[in-house]
Design a protein around this motif. Structure first.
Motif, short mmCIF file in Angstrom:
data_model
loop_
_atom_site.label_atom_id
_atom_site.label_comp_id
_atom_site.label_asym_id
_atom_site.label_seq_id
_atom_site.Cartn_x
_atom_site.Cartn_y
_atom_site.Cartn_z
N SER A 15 60.22 111.45 12.29
CA SER A 15 59.56 110.15 12.50
C SER A 15 59.01 109.54 11.22
CB SER A 15 58.42 110.31 13.53
OG SER A 15 57.46 111.23 13.06
N THR A 406 59.13 106.87 16.48
CA THR A 406 60.50 106.47 16.18
C THR A 406 61.18 107.52 15.32
OG1 THR A 406 59.90 104.13 16.27
CG2 THR A 406 61.98 104.69 15.18
N TYR A 408 63.79 108.59 12.75
CA TYR A 408 64.61 108.00 11.69
C TYR A 408 65.66 108.98 11.17
CZ TYR A 408 61.01 104.42 11.63
OH TYR A 408 60.13 103.41 11.99
N LYS A 412 71.44 108.46 18.27
CA LYS A 412 70.99 108.18 19.64
C LYS A 412 71.24 109.34 20.60
CE LYS A 412 71.92 104.81 23.36
NZ LYS A 412 72.75 105.65 24.25
N ARG A 435 65.91 104.26 16.92
CA ARG A 435 65.97 103.07 16.06
C ARG A 435 67.26 102.31 16.38
NH1 ARG A 435 67.77 107.42 13.56
NH2 ARG A 435 69.47 107.29 12.01
#
Length: 911
Positions: A15, A406, A408, A412, A435
């Motif tokens: 994150s 989030t 990074y 997905k 993201r």
């Protein structure tokens, strides 16, 4: 968002934890904090190096970095101000004594500063652990002298544990001494409780045997020759004997006897527990005394010793407030990384400093406290970490907490799989956010009891799809499993990198030199043959060496030079540095296996095979998480530590069946099982979140470590290997870097990289020493030479001959007497000046802001020292690079010069 002085981030995997650490650090700098007053602590050298590099690169490219917008938010300073001042901030950072380091390094610095309080000299060395054989030998001697041999034997017999297991327990108590110091244990007579239990047992047996309706099973159930047989009876765990076995002869008196037997057994367990801990606590004092004697003799401490001593110094001596004052005066701001891995003892050491900062009443009333961590990645409980520490520290210091959700790092498919796997398993799990650009990825869960075969198949699959072999990681439960994976892949001619292969002492060139030294010492031909086999040369005679007359480092340099072993092999440079502290050949040959120095990463090539615990903090494009090859062993920990948040409430000796009759113990055991389950979940979370693009999970049908997640076979996404088009190019580009920007810290160190194939190591060392002496001169006056020479000898004297020292001194005198040099160095001088230019970090020997104003904007002189006129074309190219960089950075006129400090003259060449 205004700057929050007391802030923490719950940072999920991937994150942007390092991003936020760098933002925080730079925000402090832009708000006027001195780099030397900011303490940033990490858990690994890799993390510390990465943070320093990120600080520099972010300032260098600030206008193009995402950190810029975040710093604007945090500081509320205009973008223009940040961009205008970033060069000044960068210069201050590069020229300051920064405190970005590991927590172990920080404690070591404190101990060196106050070492005399611990009866130590400040030049002690540190290792991950003390020499166990030496310590065990010393401990046994101390036990004999103290007359505690019987205590040690009794402990071993009563707990059915080997000496090595007792030794491990002593180390546990040693590390947790601050938590255990207020607990009292007393010797008790447990035999009286055994007699009580047997007495009540005989009464119960009499009742059953007198009952005509009693079955043979009932009569046999109350037969016991001794207490041990009694304690193994299954009915002891029952609330009543009114059940099928005793139904025909049950009376309420039998339950009264059951309660009395249970109480006697419980008291016997507790008495034996008290005796065990009393004995351990007696022996741990001898253990601590043995460690102290060993580190005072050898000046060698383990990291746990360092932490132990720092705690003692800062908390137990009368003038501890004075020591804290001295520390606090150097630290205004604290940044702590991976806070969930901090041990209770480590926190206790830092707590007064944290309190001083957060209270606002200390020496500095504008300090700040910042920490980041992720309880889901708390996997070091066995090292003293307590996952509840994060929340407790937050509450104790009234710290504002924000969540970073989030991801990074991963694609997905990986993120969504991790969320679905853990959302109902980990308490208070917050799903990670995907993201927008992370639209790909691949996840596959495979059932196959032939784990090694499946792992090999999946590695071959990735490689055939074009994956970079260095971006494939296999995560295992144990080192043993990793060894079997390595063997399976090696049989298919697939290169593998493990923790063992990454050790410096296991690199081919280093192994060769060690075999050479063994031959010189032991005079066994096998070592000579090994040496020549490892360097791929014909066997020749090797001359004897008198190690009483010649330093080890000189012997090693000579063998490297004689057999031309140096060929872009940075492992030899690391080895030379590592052995410089060894004063005698015996210490090296019998201790080298304890060298935990890692090999140069550029020399390693292969699939990474490592345990989940070792993978923490790392990431790979392709990750294969493999099930255990063997069934997990039952819990072996002898001691159960019961915590109330971060306070150690009680400790218990693990005894089979005890939980059935002892509610306190049962509650502690339930807590322990809950923590073990959390450890398992956290380990799997860490494992799955190492993957950037592709995650493959291989599980077996029975006894799987993945059962806790209820995983089923599945495939999602598309398997992609982004390096498929140009693997060899990627690898070649990586090797070309040769760690120039990361591994070597000063321009003098960069000399090591100049045409290593041709320039011998002796010349390199001479050049390093000469550069260091010139750097230490201060002002260019001859009277400063003597002090500069002393400093040079302190650092490089072990590898210089006396005539070399005199030679360097003479060259320095010639330089200071040279009229042209006097003119060129007239002005504001910056020695070993760091510059960041086009993603390269370089150091200029001498940068002078000239007194003479030859242009409208002023001018600069760059002077690069050389001890030899060899490779002059290379020198010219190097200085031209510096000239171009300074011109672009300052926008002013720049002149470059190479200053050759030769044996009998000074030659200054204009570039």
């Amino acid at each position: 968002m205004a700057f929050v002085n007391n802030l923490a981030y719950e940072a999920s995997a991937g994150s942007g934890k390092t991003f936020m650490l760098v933002v925080r650090y730079l925000s402090l700098l832009f708000q006027g904090a001195s780099p030397s007053k900011i303490l940033a602590l990490t858990f690994t050298n890799k993390a510390a190096s990465e943070m320093q590099e990120r600080v520099v690169s972010t300032l260098e490219e600030l206008e193009n970095r995402g950190e810029l917008d975040e710093i604007v938010k945090v500081t509320e300073l205009p973008r223009e101000f940040l961009l205008e001042n970033r060069q000044r901030i960068l210069n201050e950072f590069l020229n300051s004594h920064t405190k970005i380091m590991t927590i172990d390094s920080f404690f070591t610095q404190i101990l060196r500063k106050f070492s005399l309080y611990a009866s130590l000299m400040p030049d002690f060395s540190t290792f991950a652990s003390q020499h166990e054989l030496k310590l065990l030998s010393r401990f046994l001697k101390e036990v004999t002298v103290a007359g505690k041999k019987e205590t040690l034997v009794a402990l071993s017999l009563s707990s059915k544990k080997r000496l090595t297991d007792i030794f491990t327990l002593l180390d546990e108590f040693y590390v947790k001494f601050s938590e255990l110091k207020d607990m009292e244990f007393s010797k008790q007579n447990y035999l009286q409780f055994e007699e009580e239990a047997m007495l009540y047992m005989s009464e119960l047996r009499a009742l059953v045997e007198s009952c005509e309706a009693a079955s043979k099973t009932a009569i046999k159930s109350v037969e016991a020759e001794n207490f041990y047989e009694l304690s193994q009876k299954a009915w002891i765990a029952r609330e009543s004997l009114d059940y099928s076995t005793f139904k025909k002869c049950f009376t309420p008196v039998m339950d009264d006897l059951l309660l009395k037997i249970q109480e006697a057994v419980k008291n016997q367990n507790r008495a034996k527990e008290q005796n065990f801990f009393f004995g351990i606590k007696e022996l741990v004092d001898i253990y601590a005394k043995s460690k102290k004697a060993l580190y005072m003799d050898d000046s060698e401490l383990s990291f746990s010793d360092v932490t132990y001593l720092v705690y003692e110094i800062l908390n137990l001596i009368d003038d501890s407030e004075f020591l804290y004052f001295r520390l606090d005066s150097q630290i205004e701001h604290m940044l702590l990384d991976e806070f969930q891995d901090t041990s209770i003892l480590q926190y206790e050491i830092m707590k007064p400093l944290i309190n001083e900062i957060t209270s606002g009443n200390g020496i500095f009333d504008n300090g700040s406290f910042f920490f980041v961590g992720d309880v889901k990645q708390s996997i070091y409980r066995f090292r003293g970490g307590v996952s509840s520490l994060f929340g407790t520290v937050q509450e104790e210091n009234n710290t504002h907490v924000e969540k970073l959700l989030t991801n990074y790092r991963s694609q997905k498919e990986v993120i969504e799989f991790v969320n679905s796997a853990f959302i109902e398993k980990i308490k208070n799990y917050s799903p990670q956010l995907v993201r927008p650009e992370a639209s790909g990825g691949y996840v596959e869960v495979i059932h196959n009891d032939e784990l090694l075969q499946e792992v090999t198949t999946q590695v071959q699959r990735l490689l055939s799809n074009g994956a970079n072999i260095n971006e494939i990681a296999i995560l295992c439960a144990t080192n043993g499993d990793g060894g079997e994976v390595k063997q399976a892949l090696n049989t298919q001619n697939i290169e593998v990198v493990t923790e063992t292969t990454t050790k410096l002492i296991n690199q081919r060139s280093v192994k060769a030199i060690l075999e050479y030294l063994k031959y010189l010492y032991f005079r066994e031909d096998i070592y000579m043959y090994n040496f020549f086999a490892l360097i791929s040369q014909d066997v020749k005679g090797i001359k004897r060496v008198d190690f009483n007359e010649v330093k080890i480092i000189h012997v090693v340099k000579d063998v490297i030079e004689k057999y031309e072993l140096f060929s872009d092999d940075f492992n030899l440079i690391r080895f030379l540095n590592a052995i410089s502290k060894y004063s005698d050949i015996e210490a090296l040959l019998f201790e080298y296996e304890r060298l935990d120095t890692s090999a140069a990463a550029s020399e390693l090539n292969g699939v990474r095979v490592l345990t989940v615990h070792k993978s923490k903090g790392l990431e790979y494009e392709h990750v294969i998480v493999m099930d255990r090859l063997k069934k997990a062993p039952p819990a072996r920990d002898s001691i159960i530590y019961e915590y109330d948040d971060i306070t150690l409430k009680n400790i218990y000796l693990r005894i089979k069946g005890r939980d059935a009759i002892d509610k306190q113990y049962a509650n502690a055991l339930t807590k322990e099982r809950t923590l073990v389950r959390e450890d398992s979940l956290n380990a799997l979370y860490v494992a799955f979140t190492r993957a950037r693009d592709n995650l493959i999970v291989i599980m077996k049908s029975k006894g799987s470590i993945f059962e806790i997640l209820d995983l089923t076979c599945k495939k999602s996404g598309t398997l992609t290997c982004t390096n498929s088009s140009n693997i060899s190019t990627c690898k070649e580009e990586f090797k070309a870097l040769e760690y120039k920007n990361l591994y070597y810290g000063t321009q003098s160190d960069i000399l090591k990289l100049e045409d290593d194939k041709e320039e011998d190591l002796k010349s390199i060392n001479f050049g390093l020493a000469m550069h260091y002496m010139l750097e230490m001169l201060g002002e260019f006056r001859e009277e400063n030479i003597i002090n500069a020479k002393d400093m040079m000898i302190n650092k490089y004297g072990h590898s210089l001959e006396d005539e070399e020292v005199l030679d360097i001194e003479n060259r320095a005198k010639l330089l200071l007497q040279n009229d042209k040099f006097k003119t060129l160095s007239s002005g504001e001088c910056y020695r070993e000046q760091a510059i960041r230019y086009k993603n390269n970090l370089r150091y200029i020997d001498l940068l002078v802001k000239s007194d003479t104003q030859e242009s409208l904007f002023g001018s600069w002189n760059i002077i690069d020292y050389k001890s030899s006129a060899s490779y002059s074309e290379h020198h010219l190219k190097q200085v031209r690079y510096y000239v171009k960089a300074i011109k672009e950075i300052t926008g002013e006129d720049v002149d470059g010069y190479i200053c050759y400090l030769l044996k009998n003259e000074i030659k200054i060449v204009s570039v």
